[in-house]
Enzyme design. Structure first.
Site, PDB file in Angstrom:
ATOM      1  N   HIS A 118       0.847  -1.153   0.174  1.00 32.89           N
ATOM      2  CA  HIS A 118       0.156   0.025  -0.020  1.00 32.89           C
ATOM      3  C   HIS A 118       0.900   1.257   0.069  1.00 32.89           C
ATOM      4  O   HIS A 118       1.890   1.138   0.609  1.00 32.89           O
ATOM      5  CB  HIS A 118      -0.762  -0.108   1.147  1.00 32.89           C
ATOM      6  CG  HIS A 118      -1.806   1.419   1.286  1.00 32.89           C
ATOM      7  ND1 HIS A 118      -1.287   2.333   1.840  1.00 32.89           N
ATOM      8  CD2 HIS A 118      -3.192   1.249   0.962  1.00 32.89           C
ATOM      9  CE1 HIS A 118      -2.649   3.015   1.770  1.00 32.89           C
ATOM     10  NE2 HIS A 118      -3.616   2.394   1.580  1.00 32.89           N
ATOM     11  N   ARG A 148      -2.693   1.198  -4.468  1.00 28.47           N
ATOM     12  CA  ARG A 148      -2.479  -0.185  -4.754  1.00 28.47           C
ATOM     13  C   ARG A 148      -2.674  -0.913  -6.166  1.00 28.47           C
ATOM     14  O   ARG A 148      -3.507   0.119  -6.808  1.00 28.47           O
ATOM     15  CB  ARG A 148      -3.288  -0.871  -3.725  1.00 28.47           C
ATOM     16  CG  ARG A 148      -3.137  -0.657  -2.206  1.00 28.47           C
ATOM     17  CD  ARG A 148      -4.384  -1.447  -1.160  1.00 28.47           C
ATOM     18  NE  ARG A 148      -5.684  -0.366  -1.295  1.00 28.47           N
ATOM     19  CZ  ARG A 148      -6.887  -1.125  -1.046  1.00 28.47           C
ATOM     20  NH1 ARG A 148      -6.620  -2.349  -0.682  1.00 28.47           N
ATOM     21  NH2 ARG A 148      -8.021  -0.448  -1.111  1.00 28.47           N
ATOM     22  N   LYS A 155      -6.207  -0.281  -8.527  1.00 31.08           N
ATOM     23  CA  LYS A 155      -7.107   0.676  -7.601  1.00 31.08           C
ATOM     24  C   LYS A 155      -7.286   2.195  -8.394  1.00 31.08           C
ATOM     25  O   LYS A 155      -6.345   2.332  -9.491  1.00 31.08           O
ATOM     26  CB  LYS A 155      -6.515   0.923  -6.244  1.00 31.08           C
ATOM     27  CG  LYS A 155      -6.856  -0.328  -5.254  1.00 31.08           C
ATOM     28  CD  LYS A 155      -8.345  -0.781  -5.130  1.00 31.08           C
ATOM     29  CE  LYS A 155      -8.434  -1.838  -4.295  1.00 31.08           C
ATOM     30  NZ  LYS A 155      -9.782  -2.397  -4.037  1.00 31.08           N
ATOM     31  N   ASP A 190      -5.536   8.707  -6.859  1.00 25.42           N
ATOM     32  CA  ASP A 190      -6.305   9.524  -5.950  1.00 25.42           C
ATOM     33  C   ASP A 190      -4.993  10.900  -5.547  1.00 25.42           C
ATOM     34  O   ASP A 190      -3.801  10.327  -5.404  1.00 25.42           O
ATOM     35  CB  ASP A 190      -6.477   8.654  -4.514  1.00 25.42           C
ATOM     36  CG  ASP A 190      -7.005   9.355  -3.450  1.00 25.42           C
ATOM     37  OD1 ASP A 190      -6.650  10.924  -3.249  1.00 25.42           O
ATOM     38  OD2 ASP A 190      -7.612   8.886  -2.582  1.00 25.42           O
ATOM     39  N   CYS A 242      -3.944  12.169  -2.988  1.00 23.78           N
ATOM     40  CA  CYS A 242      -3.245  12.271  -1.806  1.00 23.78           C
ATOM     41  C   CYS A 242      -1.928  11.382  -2.029  1.00 23.78           C
ATOM     42  O   CYS A 242      -0.921  11.456  -1.410  1.00 23.78           O
ATOM     43  CB  CYS A 242      -3.854  11.619  -0.515  1.00 23.78           C
ATOM     44  SG  CYS A 242      -4.061   9.870  -0.831  1.00 23.78           S
ATOM     45  N   TYR A 243      -1.850  10.429  -3.109  1.00 23.63           N
ATOM     46  CA  TYR A 243      -0.748   9.695  -3.384  1.00 23.63           C
ATOM     47  C   TYR A 243       0.151  10.317  -4.286  1.00 23.63           C
ATOM     48  O   TYR A 243       1.426   9.925  -4.287  1.00 23.63           O
ATOM     49  CB  TYR A 243      -1.244   8.365  -4.017  1.00 23.63           C
ATOM     50  CG  TYR A 243      -1.924   7.257  -3.190  1.00 23.63           C
ATOM     51  CD1 TYR A 243      -1.387   6.854  -2.109  1.00 23.63           C
ATOM     52  CD2 TYR A 243      -3.391   7.105  -3.395  1.00 23.63           C
ATOM     53  CE1 TYR A 243      -2.116   5.963  -1.185  1.00 23.63           C
ATOM     54  CE2 TYR A 243      -3.893   6.273  -2.527  1.00 23.63           C
ATOM     55  CZ  TYR A 243      -3.471   5.921  -1.548  1.00 23.63           C
ATOM     56  OH  TYR A 243      -4.223   4.936  -0.690  1.00 23.63           O
ATOM     57  N   ASP A 259      -9.663  14.506  -4.257  1.00 23.67           N
ATOM     58  CA  ASP A 259      -8.871  13.204  -4.651  1.00 23.67           C
ATOM     59  C   ASP A 259      -8.912  12.851  -5.896  1.00 23.67           C
ATOM     60  O   ASP A 259      -7.953  12.493  -6.769  1.00 23.67           O
ATOM     61  CB  ASP A 259      -9.204  12.171  -3.978  1.00 23.67           C
ATOM     62  CG  ASP A 259     -10.674  11.552  -4.118  1.00 23.67           C
ATOM     63  OD1 ASP A 259     -11.461  12.327  -4.659  1.00 23.67           O
ATOM     64  OD2 ASP A 259     -11.107  10.622  -3.744  1.00 23.67           O
ATOM     65  N   ASP A 268     -10.925  18.796   0.293  1.00 19.59           N
ATOM     66  CA  ASP A 268     -11.011  18.823   1.838  1.00 19.59           C
ATOM     67  C   ASP A 268      -9.661  19.131   2.195  1.00 19.59           C
ATOM     68  O   ASP A 268      -8.673  19.061   1.312  1.00 19.59           O
ATOM     69  CB  ASP A 268     -11.390  17.374   2.237  1.00 19.59           C
ATOM     70  CG  ASP A 268     -10.555  16.482   1.583  1.00 19.59           C
ATOM     71  OD1 ASP A 268      -9.328  16.046   1.992  1.00 19.59           O
ATOM     72  OD2 ASP A 268     -11.029  15.681   0.704  1.00 19.59           O
ATOM     73  N   HIS A 306      -6.632  16.036   1.263  1.00 20.70           N
ATOM     74  CA  HIS A 306      -6.086  16.069   0.098  1.00 20.70           C
ATOM     75  C   HIS A 306      -5.420  17.391  -0.391  1.00 20.70           C
ATOM     76  O   HIS A 306      -4.552  17.325  -1.309  1.00 20.70           O
ATOM     77  CB  HIS A 306      -7.314  15.745  -0.834  1.00 20.70           C
ATOM     78  CG  HIS A 306      -7.771  14.469  -0.913  1.00 20.70           C
ATOM     79  ND1 HIS A 306      -8.794  13.958  -0.087  1.00 20.70           N
ATOM     80  CD2 HIS A 306      -7.096  13.296  -1.528  1.00 20.70           C
ATOM     81  CE1 HIS A 306      -8.840  12.757  -0.016  1.00 20.70           C
ATOM     82  NE2 HIS A 306      -7.979  12.043  -1.034  1.00 20.70           N
TER      83      HIS A 306
END
Length: 367
Positions: A227, A270, A273, A276, A278-279, A322, A329, A332
């Site tokens: 992850h 992952r 998936k 996003d 945040c990654y 995201d 938010d 993110h």
């Protein structure tokens, strides 16, 4: 099988939305904009934006409004209130806004959460997650008063109390709580920078190495799925200890380069998936850490594509979400901007995720 179908549907929706938004980056000066594009809500929302423009003023306004907004609006984060300080505070520092004006109010609030470590709010038990976010906020303020507030002996006592009794080198998030790589990471980086008892690090590198998966990433615990967030935590802790070689870095890199999505430009967390924002930090920072450890001598992620994706995840009135169609938010916003800053000039420290100048101040203060 149903879960796979839902994931694929969401993936298709994201691809569709991003495909429309990407058309705005194409040169269509002499072409008529297709009616289909003009009617699309995503194009209408993003059409006013210039290519790769970071909406600095809007993000500053958004984060300032939400900083220290401890009340009904974050009731669902009752046990993580220090995070509601760190996320907008770190975003503001990345945008090079003066955060010293918030010092008194932040210190006054965090003092109510302090025991030795910090709780998720006033009168709550010590927990490693809010301890981490509280300490990072104090690092960002970077003043004698903020760093003087840190109870190093109390932190040592707290860290000893959350050692995993079943795994050498592993830690629990709180007394009698769950164990995962986040806990190891938090203890390691704070022991190093605050110069706490180095015996707290015994076995940590070996335990992290045991959590590397067959894919090459790192899971929350041994035998779990790789992850992005846990891979960052594990590898950042190893780099901080000077023990990056304890894992197979070639396998980590192979897993990592496959996390940047071809169509979107951003990262997923992952295998199989959805992307996003945040990654952008959790995965993007690992590339910087691979350089910091000396394993890589060049940046291997596609910086332009990542910045393009982050740009597309900006809300025109401020904040980052995201993925297109979601709401912004502070979480993110913080990690989207953190990833964005890492692509430019290494302004942000890839281990601690606060500005390098703040880390320099902390290291000198605790010499």
């Amino acid at each position: 099988m149903k879960q796979v179908n839902r994931t694929q549907n969401e993936q298709n929706q994201v691809h569709s939305a991003i495909a429309f938004i990407r058309k705005q980056y194409e040169c269509i000066e002499s072409e008529e904009v297709p009616q289909e594009l003009l009617d699309n809500k995503y194009y209408k929302e993003y059409e006013p934006l210039d290519k790769l423009e970071l909406l600095t003023d809007q993000h500053i306004k958004y984060c300032t409004k939400r900083l220290l907004n401890i009340g009904y609006s974050i009731l669902y984060l009752d046990v993580g209130q220090p995070w509601c300080i760190y996320w907008p505070l770190n975003a503001l520092s990345i945008l090079q806004e003066d955060v010293s004006k918030y010092e008194h109010k932040i210190l006054q609030y965090l003092e109510k959460c302090k025991i030795g470590g910090f709780g998720g709010g006033p009168y709550q038990y010590e927990h490693l997650a809010p301890t981490y976010s509280s300490l990072l906020s104090l690092f960002i303020i970077a003043s004698p008063a903020s760093l003087g507030m840190i109870d190093r002996k109390g932190l040592e006592k707290f860290f000893w109390s959350v050692q995993d009794p079943n795994e050498k080198g592993s830690y629990l998030m709180h007394v009698n709580g769950e164990a995962d790589i986040r806990a190891v990471y938090i203890v390691v980086i704070m022991v190093v920078i605050l110069k706490l008892d180095p015996k707290l690090l015994d076995g940590c590198a070996e335990y992290i190495a045991s959590c590397q998966t067959y894919e090459g990433g790192i899971g929350a615990v041994r035998y779990s799925e790789a992850h992005g967030g846990y891979a960052f935590c594990g590898y950042a802790a190893l780099v901080c200890m000077g023990k990056a070689h304890y894992i197979d870095q070639e396998k980590l890199l192979n897993w990592l380069v496959n996390r940047q999505m071809e169509k979107e430009g951003g990262f997923n967390g992952r295998t199989n998936k959805v992307v996003d924002a945040c990654y952008s930090f959790w995965q993007g920072a690992i590339f910087n850490l691979l350089q910091l450890s000396g394993y890589l001598n060049e940046q291997l992620m596609n910086v332009y594509e990542l910045k393009t994706y982050i740009h597309m995840c900006q809300n025109p009135t401020g904040g980052i979400f995201d993925k297109p169609s979601k709401s912004p938010d502070t979480y993110h916003t913080c990690y989207g901007l953190s990833g964005y800053s890492l692509t430019d000039n290494n302004f942000q420290n890839p281990i601690y995720n606060v500005p390098n100048k703040c880390i320099d101040f902390v290291q000198k203060f605790f010499q």
